[in-house]
Design an enzyme around this catalytic site. Structure first.
Site, short mmCIF file in Angstrom:
data_model
loop_
_atom_site.label_atom_id
_atom_site.label_comp_id
_atom_site.label_asym_id
_atom_site.label_seq_id
_atom_site.Cartn_x
_atom_site.Cartn_y
_atom_site.Cartn_z
CG HIS A 213 76.88 -23.06 -72.48
ND1 HIS A 213 77.95 -23.24 -71.62
CD2 HIS A 213 76.09 -22.10 -71.92
CE1 HIS A 213 77.81 -22.42 -70.58
NE2 HIS A 213 76.68 -21.73 -70.73
CD GLU B 155 80.58 -25.15 -75.83
OE1 GLU B 155 79.53 -24.47 -75.83
OE2 GLU B 155 81.53 -24.89 -75.09
CB CYS C 16 81.23 -24.41 -69.21
SG CYS C 16 79.70 -25.28 -69.59
CB CYS D 263 79.75 -27.80 -72.73
SG CYS D 263 78.38 -26.65 -72.96
N1 LIG Z 1 81.90 -22.72 -73.81
C1 LIG Z 1 80.90 -21.83 -73.68
C2 LIG Z 1 80.92 -20.88 -72.68
C3 LIG Z 1 79.89 -19.99 -72.60
N2 LIG Z 1 78.88 -20.04 -73.48
C4 LIG Z 1 77.84 -19.01 -73.45
C5 LIG Z 1 77.01 -18.81 -72.24
C6 LIG Z 1 76.71 -17.33 -72.28
O1 LIG Z 1 75.66 -17.07 -73.21
C7 LIG Z 1 78.00 -16.75 -72.84
C8 LIG Z 1 79.00 -16.34 -71.77
O2 LIG Z 1 78.60 -15.11 -71.30
P1 LIG Z 1 79.58 -14.13 -70.47
O3 LIG Z 1 79.68 -14.69 -69.10
O4 LIG Z 1 80.91 -14.10 -71.18
O5 LIG Z 1 78.87 -12.81 -70.52
O6 LIG Z 1 78.55 -17.78 -73.62
C9 LIG Z 1 78.87 -21.00 -74.48
O7 LIG Z 1 77.95 -21.04 -75.33
N3 LIG Z 1 79.87 -21.88 -74.54
ZN LIG Z 2 79.02 -24.92 -71.67
#
Ligand SMILES: Nc1ccn([C@H]2C[C@H](O)[C@@H](COP(=O)(O)O)O2)c(=O)n1
Ligand SMILES: [Zn+2]
Length: 166
Positions: A84, A86, A110, A113
């Site tokens: 992710h 973060e 999430c 993170c």
């Molecule tokens: N706070 C976050 C939440 C999610 N991510 C990333 C992980 C995946 O690459 C994407 C989420 O994918 P989706 O389920 O919307 O198709 O975002 C993050 O970097 N930071």
């Molecule tokens: Zn995360």
């Protein structure tokens, strides 16, 4: 005659740092959700940046970018592999301590993170979107952030369009 007064339409700190986080997210290869993060010191110096992507050595062209919902095989979806934004921003920092810093991020962190954010000593989170507020991951994240006293609030979109020529 040249202008002697300072210009007034310069961007705010929040616009600047969320803009940098947003720009960082544009490096992401995720076809569905691009996330960018920017860590800033208490005196408004950029300390680190990150975006969501696969770890070093895990090819963007070989590892899967699909969502689990589209397949029944978890190994062929992105979730088990992607780092992710973060966490990447935290891990990209090479300067020592992130204690007391602020995190600008385009999507609410999430639970995984949140653990890293808390343990790194990040004090404030400014997020742009809360796309999955009812997911267990975001609920658990908020519970931990609240317990740990990490402040978080949503970025107030100024509505200003910032254009850059590259
Ligand atoms: N706070 C976050 C939440 C999610 N991510 C990333 C992980 C995946 O690459 C994407 C989420 O994918 P989706 O389920 O919307 O198709 O975002 C993050 O970097 N930071
Ligand atoms: Zn995360």
């Amino acid at each position: 005659m040249s202008e002697t007064k300072k210009r007034r339409d310069y961007i705010s700190w929040d616009e600047y740092f969320m803009g940098v986080a947003d720009l960082s997210g544009r490096r992401s290869k995720d076809p569905n959700t691009q996330v960018g993060a920017c860590i800033v010191s208490q005196d408004n110096k950029i300390m680190s940046m990150g975006y969501n992507g696969f770890p070093k050595g895990c090819s963007d062209d070989e590892f899967p970018w699909g969502k689990e919902a589209e397949t029944t095989d978890p190994y062929s979806a992105k979730y088990l592999y992607v780092t992710h934004s973060e966490l990447n921003a935290i891990l990209n920092y090479r300067g020592g301590s992130l204690e007391g810093s602020k995190l600008y991020v385009t999507l609410f962190p999430c639970n995984e993170c949140a653990k890293a954010i808390i343990q790194a000593g990040i004090q404030t989170i400014i997020y742009k979107e809360d796309k999955y507020p009812d997911s267990p991951s975001v609920r658990a994240s908020k519970r931990m952030l609240n317990a740990a006293g990490v402040r978080y609030y949503q970025y107030e979109c100024s509505g200003r369009k910032i254009e850059i020529d590259v």
